[in-house]
Design a protein around this motif. Structure first.
Motif, PDB file in Angstrom:
ATOM      1  N   VAL A 137       0.900  -1.149   0.218  1.00  0.00           N
ATOM      2  CA  VAL A 137      -0.150   0.141  -0.018  1.00  0.00           C
ATOM      3  C   VAL A 137       0.800   1.008   0.108  1.00  0.00           C
ATOM      4  O   VAL A 137       0.446   2.222  -0.683  1.00  0.00           O
ATOM      5  CB  VAL A 137      -1.047   0.051   1.224  1.00  0.00           C
ATOM      6  CG1 VAL A 137      -1.920   1.276   1.292  1.00  0.00           C
ATOM      7  CG2 VAL A 137      -1.733  -1.310   1.364  1.00  0.00           C
ATOM      8  N   CYS A 138       2.045   1.264   0.925  1.00  0.00           N
ATOM      9  CA  CYS A 138       2.780   2.518   0.781  1.00  0.00           C
ATOM     10  C   CYS A 138       3.900   2.396  -0.183  1.00  0.00           C
ATOM     11  O   CYS A 138       4.790   3.340  -0.155  1.00  0.00           O
ATOM     12  CB  CYS A 138       3.629   2.439   2.324  1.00  0.00           C
ATOM     13  SG  CYS A 138       2.366   2.605   3.618  1.00  0.00           S
ATOM     14  N   ASP A 139       3.891   1.732  -1.371  1.00  0.00           N
ATOM     15  CA  ASP A 139       4.786   1.841  -2.376  1.00  0.00           C
ATOM     16  C   ASP A 139       4.238   2.608  -3.544  1.00  0.00           C
ATOM     17  O   ASP A 139       4.591   2.179  -4.614  1.00  0.00           O
ATOM     18  CB  ASP A 139       4.971   0.130  -3.015  1.00  0.00           C
ATOM     19  CG  ASP A 139       5.662  -0.679  -1.754  1.00  0.00           C
ATOM     20  OD1 ASP A 139       6.465  -0.176  -1.126  1.00  0.00           O
ATOM     21  OD2 ASP A 139       5.490  -1.837  -2.040  1.00  0.00           O
ATOM     22  N   ILE A 175     -18.708   8.292   1.149  1.00  0.00           N
ATOM     23  CA  ILE A 175     -18.966   6.798   1.557  1.00  0.00           C
ATOM     24  C   ILE A 175     -17.616   6.336   1.143  1.00  0.00           C
ATOM     25  O   ILE A 175     -17.180   6.072   0.074  1.00  0.00           O
ATOM     26  CB  ILE A 175     -20.091   6.101   0.587  1.00  0.00           C
ATOM     27  CG1 ILE A 175     -21.379   6.974   0.565  1.00  0.00           C
ATOM     28  CG2 ILE A 175     -20.205   4.716   0.940  1.00  0.00           C
ATOM     29  CD1 ILE A 175     -22.335   6.545  -0.390  1.00  0.00           C
ATOM     30  N   ARG A 176     -16.854   5.882   2.314  1.00  0.00           N
ATOM     31  CA  ARG A 176     -15.658   5.142   2.351  1.00  0.00           C
ATOM     32  C   ARG A 176     -15.688   3.859   1.955  1.00  0.00           C
ATOM     33  O   ARG A 176     -14.859   3.356   1.291  1.00  0.00           O
ATOM     34  CB  ARG A 176     -15.187   5.426   3.711  1.00  0.00           C
ATOM     35  CG  ARG A 176     -14.482   6.700   3.798  1.00  0.00           C
ATOM     36  CD  ARG A 176     -13.266   7.070   3.080  1.00  0.00           C
ATOM     37  NE  ARG A 176     -12.870   8.455   3.412  1.00  0.00           N
ATOM     38  CZ  ARG A 176     -12.494   9.284   2.660  1.00  0.00           C
ATOM     39  NH1 ARG A 176     -12.004   8.599   1.559  1.00  0.00           N
ATOM     40  NH2 ARG A 176     -12.133  10.412   2.836  1.00  0.00           N
ATOM     41  N   PRO A 177     -16.769   2.974   2.017  1.00  0.00           N
ATOM     42  CA  PRO A 177     -16.677   1.523   1.647  1.00  0.00           C
ATOM     43  C   PRO A 177     -16.370   1.325   0.196  1.00  0.00           C
ATOM     44  O   PRO A 177     -16.306   0.189  -0.236  1.00  0.00           O
ATOM     45  CB  PRO A 177     -18.090   1.069   2.255  1.00  0.00           C
ATOM     46  CG  PRO A 177     -18.717   2.047   3.183  1.00  0.00           C
ATOM     47  CD  PRO A 177     -18.194   3.275   2.816  1.00  0.00           C
ATOM     48  N   ILE A 178     -16.506   2.141  -0.687  1.00  0.00           N
ATOM     49  CA  ILE A 178     -16.356   2.090  -2.181  1.00  0.00           C
ATOM     50  C   ILE A 178     -14.752   1.205  -2.275  1.00  0.00           C
ATOM     51  O   ILE A 178     -14.596   0.480  -3.102  1.00  0.00           O
ATOM     52  CB  ILE A 178     -16.668   3.112  -2.779  1.00  0.00           C
ATOM     53  CG1 ILE A 178     -17.888   3.564  -2.483  1.00  0.00           C
ATOM     54  CG2 ILE A 178     -16.332   2.851  -4.282  1.00  0.00           C
ATOM     55  CD1 ILE A 178     -19.148   2.831  -2.831  1.00  0.00           C
ATOM     56  N   SER A 179     -13.831   2.121  -1.693  1.00  0.00           N
ATOM     57  CA  SER A 179     -12.456   1.703  -2.073  1.00  0.00           C
ATOM     58  C   SER A 179     -12.286   0.122  -1.165  1.00  0.00           C
ATOM     59  O   SER A 179     -11.362  -0.322  -1.755  1.00  0.00           O
ATOM     60  CB  SER A 179     -11.547   2.654  -1.608  1.00  0.00           C
ATOM     61  OG  SER A 179     -11.553   2.993  -0.100  1.00  0.00           O
ATOM     62  N   CYS A 224      -5.947   5.076   4.032  1.00  0.00           N
ATOM     63  CA  CYS A 224      -5.099   5.450   3.070  1.00  0.00           C
ATOM     64  C   CYS A 224      -5.755   5.337   1.811  1.00  0.00           C
ATOM     65  O   CYS A 224      -5.211   4.710   0.632  1.00  0.00           O
ATOM     66  CB  CYS A 224      -3.820   4.575   3.165  1.00  0.00           C
ATOM     67  SG  CYS A 224      -2.929   4.114   4.576  1.00  0.00           S
ATOM     68  N   VAL A 225      -6.884   6.230   1.471  1.00  0.00           N
ATOM     69  CA  VAL A 225      -7.524   5.879   0.307  1.00  0.00           C
ATOM     70  C   VAL A 225      -6.826   6.310  -0.984  1.00  0.00           C
ATOM     71  O   VAL A 225      -6.885   5.284  -1.831  1.00  0.00           O
ATOM     72  CB  VAL A 225      -8.781   6.834   0.373  1.00  0.00           C
ATOM     73  CG1 VAL A 225      -9.680   6.829  -0.881  1.00  0.00           C
ATOM     74  CG2 VAL A 225      -9.547   6.573   1.442  1.00  0.00           C
TER      75      VAL A 225
END
Length: 120
Positions: free
Chosen positions: A19-21, A62-66, A93-94
């Motif tokens: 994720v952080c790359d 709405i955050r659940p999309i990611s 970390c969207v």
């Protein structure tokens, strides 16, 4: 019974990058940093999903999309992981999660959906 991980085979893969790359691909990193909503819509279209969903997520409605898109990519490519980790990453970390999914789809160079098969 609560399901916290996707069922899969023993040959489950790992994410090609973390994720952080985000800086692995500087071009994609800049696109996601400066134009996250546009890039999310483009990736959503690549995955044969509704273009409006990422806009709701990236704009904070709405955050659940990611979270859902991350689970979709994991399931489609047989990537090992848990829904709990997907939820945490997608909440905090969207842009990084969207960038990771984009790198994964690009790196795999496999058809992401039916639309990709038809266009070939």
């Amino acid at each position: 019974m609560v399901v916290v991980s996707q069922p899969g085979s023993d040959a489950a893969a790992e994410w090609a990058s973390g994720v952080c790359d985000c800086c692995q691909d500087k071009r994609q990193c800049c696109l996601w940093f400066w134009c996250c909503p546009c890039s999310a819509c483009r990736l959503s279209r690549t995955l044969d999903q509704c273009l409006c969903l990422p806009l709701l997520d990236v704009c904070g409605c709405i955050r659940p999309i990611s979270f859902s898109m991350r689970v979709l990519v994991r399931q489609r490519y047989g990537i090992r992981g848990t829904m709990c980790r997907d939820c945490l990453c997608s909440t905090f970390c969207v842009p990084c999660v969207w960038c990771q999914m984009s790198r994964e789809v690009s790196d795999r160079k496999l058809p992401a959906g039916l639309g990709d098969l038809i266009s070939r």
